[in-house]
Design a protein around this motif. Structure first.
Motif, PDB file in Angstrom:
ATOM      1  N   ASP A  13       0.835  -1.202   0.000  1.00  0.00           N
ATOM      2  CA  ASP A  13       0.000   0.000   0.000  1.00  0.00           C
ATOM      3  C   ASP A  13       0.868   1.249   0.000  1.00  0.00           C
ATOM      4  OD1 ASP A  13      -2.426  -1.439   0.072  1.00  0.00           O
ATOM      5  OD2 ASP A  13      -2.216  -1.731   2.220  1.00  0.00           O
ATOM      6  N   ASP A  14       1.607   1.457  -1.073  1.00  0.00           N
ATOM      7  CA  ASP A  14       2.516   2.601  -1.115  1.00  0.00           C
ATOM      8  C   ASP A  14       1.922   3.788  -1.851  1.00  0.00           C
ATOM      9  OD1 ASP A  14       2.536   1.380  -3.549  1.00  0.00           O
ATOM     10  OD2 ASP A  14       4.703   1.401  -3.823  1.00  0.00           O
ATOM     11  N   TYR A  15       0.621   3.748  -2.137  1.00  0.00           N
ATOM     12  CA  TYR A  15      -0.060   4.893  -2.735  1.00  0.00           C
ATOM     13  C   TYR A  15      -0.716   5.727  -1.638  1.00  0.00           C
ATOM     14  CZ  TYR A  15       0.455   2.905  -7.421  1.00  0.00           C
ATOM     15  OH  TYR A  15       0.973   2.408  -8.594  1.00  0.00           O
ATOM     16  N   ASP A  52      -5.605   8.352  -3.184  1.00  0.00           N
ATOM     17  CA  ASP A  52      -5.278   8.170  -4.594  1.00  0.00           C
ATOM     18  C   ASP A  52      -6.569   7.871  -5.362  1.00  0.00           C
ATOM     19  OD1 ASP A  52      -2.638   7.329  -6.413  1.00  0.00           O
ATOM     20  OD2 ASP A  52      -4.486   6.354  -7.034  1.00  0.00           O
ATOM     21  N   PRO A  53      -6.797   8.508  -6.519  1.00  0.00           N
ATOM     22  CA  PRO A  53      -8.069   8.324  -7.242  1.00  0.00           C
ATOM     23  C   PRO A  53      -8.294   6.925  -7.788  1.00  0.00           C
ATOM     24  CG  PRO A  53      -6.520   9.620  -8.538  1.00  0.00           C
ATOM     25  CD  PRO A  53      -5.928   9.505  -7.163  1.00  0.00           C
ATOM     26  N   SER A  88      -6.519   3.783  -4.128  1.00  0.00           N
ATOM     27  CA  SER A  88      -7.004   3.830  -2.745  1.00  0.00           C
ATOM     28  C   SER A  88      -8.189   2.885  -2.596  1.00  0.00           C
ATOM     29  CB  SER A  88      -7.443   5.254  -2.409  1.00  0.00           C
ATOM     30  OG  SER A  88      -8.531   5.634  -3.248  1.00  0.00           O
ATOM     31  N   LYS A  89      -8.695   2.742  -1.370  1.00  0.00           N
ATOM     32  CA  LYS A  89      -9.888   1.919  -1.158  1.00  0.00           C
ATOM     33  C   LYS A  89     -11.065   2.469  -1.951  1.00  0.00           C
ATOM     34  CE  LYS A  89      -8.718   0.102   3.421  1.00  0.00           C
ATOM     35  NZ  LYS A  89      -9.130   0.019   4.855  1.00  0.00           N
ATOM     36  N   HIS A  90     -11.142   3.787  -2.020  1.00  0.00           N
ATOM     37  CA  HIS A  90     -12.207   4.420  -2.796  1.00  0.00           C
ATOM     38  C   HIS A  90     -12.088   4.041  -4.273  1.00  0.00           C
ATOM     39  CE1 HIS A  90     -15.080   7.671  -3.817  1.00  0.00           C
ATOM     40  NE2 HIS A  90     -14.350   7.782  -4.922  1.00  0.00           N
ATOM     41  N   GLY A  91     -10.872   4.086  -4.805  1.00  0.00           N
ATOM     42  CA  GLY A  91     -10.663   3.732  -6.204  1.00  0.00           C
ATOM     43  C   GLY A  91     -10.976   2.280  -6.489  1.00  0.00           C
TER      44      GLY A  91
END
Length: 449
Positions: free
Chosen positions: A156-158, A162-163, A166-169
């Motif tokens: 998890d190096d973002y 991050d768009p 990430s978990k959202h992406g």
């Protein structure tokens, strides 16, 4: 004749004669065709449903490169490349050299590559590396839990916002990327992914490929509910997805029909199989197969077994691209096409879908049963069933069963008188009353002495 026309004619004749002299034998042509695996879908096919074949979020490869509607994703590719390079700590030059070494094979993988890519090899390599690293980052972020492609602590190096990564992406963007990744015109050769991963692990020998590692990542991302099995060298992600749909457990494989029985069935005609409701009324029962493989369709003893299938918003695009791949790639097989053809035969309307749903065969995630019926009916437009396919034999087995009057009479008896316990009790009571009436009549005619 016009002198200019004569000159043009002579030039054409010379060109054809030169090509004829350089023409190899059939084995040379065969090797050339074998390299192709990614195709532009003909307009005669795409005109039926253009959206199903055109990526909506991201372009992979040359066919949709530069599409204005997909440009917003390009900056994410550049960021993914930098994260990729930083994580695996290998010089960028190593990746460029490795891809340069296979660039001709990558170009040959595309069925109709624009001439500009043959002239601009460096531009082609740049596109391949950006797209390849972006795809690998999508796979790693979505499927890697144990650090298969790097140190576990670097997974998890973002940035948390991050768009894309990430978990959202993963929740809102990845499903659309997956849909685009499984379109035939939007494929990347697996050779590219194998080579990029090989550099991260074997910098001094980029030809030492960890094929199953990459295959596993693609399958877990594209088909997470199917069993991961070894697939060897594959052509592209759509090829892996197709193979995952067709994989069968060796212990569950159905028995192969003998040739004599195959001939017997074929002689009975080529009639189309009736709808599921009609088959049910003819006495055929439906059961869910033990396997999820699309090849898991069998008929025996009046029982038609079908694999469970999830129908959602992505189903139409997925199957249309799989059918297009089987249509355009010689030697791919026709299993998916045959499955769709068979399902269209037994699904005419919402009642058929409801019947199959009640047996756990169709899992409806798009709404009404009518919508599912419409989907399967639309998928089968302009497709052909291979007469040598296993499903053609099942077609004829089912038809043969339905032609026997006894099976239909028995089905009518069951459906009319044995639909419920009360109906069964009524029939039994009627039989008992009839038997008692006969006994009473006998005693009346022949009273005991």
């Amino acid at each position: 004749m016009d002198p200019l026309s004569k000159m043009g004619e002579n030039e054409w004749v010379m060109n054809v004669n030169e090509e004829l002299e350089n023409m190899g034998d059939s084995s040379t042509e065969m090797e050339q065709w074998k390299k192709r695996s990614i195709y532009r879908v003909p307009s005669s096919v795409t005109d039926l449903n253009k959206r199903a074949y055109k990526p909506q979020s991201v372009s992979f490869g040359p066919y949709h490169y530069g599409d204005p509607n997909l440009k917003s994703m390009e900056e994410n590719k550049q960021r993914a490349l930098l994260h990729f390079l930083k994580r695996y700590k290998k010089p960028f030059e190593c990746y460029v050299e490795a891809v340069m070494g296979i660039v001709e094979d990558l170009k040959h993988a595309y069925g109709s590559l624009d001439h500009k890519w043959h002239q601009d090899t460096l531009g082609f390599v740049k596109m391949m590396i950006l797209d390849g690293c972006f795809m690998l980052e999508i796979l790693r972020a979505s499927t890697t839990e144990d650090g298969d492609m790097g140190n576990a602590e670097d997974v998890d190096d973002y940035a948390s916002n991050d768009p894309v990564f990430s978990k959202h992406g993963k929740l809102y963007i990845m499903p659309y990327l997956k849909r685009d990744m499984l379109m035939l015109e939007n494929q990347l050769p697996m050779l590219l992914l194998y080579t990029l991963v090989a550099v991260t692990k074997h910098e001094n020998d980029p030809h030492q490929h960890d094929e199953e590692l990459v295959n596993k990542m693609v399958q877990k991302f594209c088909s997470p509910y199917t069993r991961v099995a070894k697939k060897g060298r594959c052509l592209h992600p759509l090829d892996i997805y197709r193979k995952s749909l067709l994989w069968e457990n060796p212990h569950h494989k159905k028995k192969t029909l003998t040739k004599s029985y195959h001939r017997l069935v074929i002689e009975e005609g080529d009639e189309i199989v009736r709808s599921a409701t009609e088959l049910y009324e003819a006495g055929i029962r439906f059961r869910k197969s033990r396997t999820r493989s699309l090849k898991g369709i069998s008929f025996e003893g009046g029982v038609l077994k079908l694999p469970p299938v999830m129908v959602d918003d992505a189903t139409e695009s997925l199957y249309l691209n799989l059918i297009a791949f089987e249509r355009l790639h010689v030697g791919a097989g026709n299993e998916v096409t045959s499955y769709i053809f068979f399902m269209d035969n037994i699904i005419d309307n919402a009642r058929d879908v409801s019947l199959l749903h009640s047996q756990g065969i169709i899992q409806n995630a798009i709404g009404s049963d009518k919508a599912v019926a419409k989907l399967f009916n639309s998928l089968s437009k302009d497709i052909t069933l291979d007469p040598d396919s296993e499903l053609d034999v099942v077609h004829k087995q089912v038809h043969s069963y339905c032609r026997k009057p006894w099976n239909e009479w028995r089905a009518n008896l069951i459906h009319t008188y044995f639909r419920s316990p009360w109906a069964i009790l009524s029939v039994l009571a009627a039989i008992l009353l009839f038997a008692l009436t006969i006994v009473q009549t006998v005693y009346t005619v022949f009273p005991p002495q």
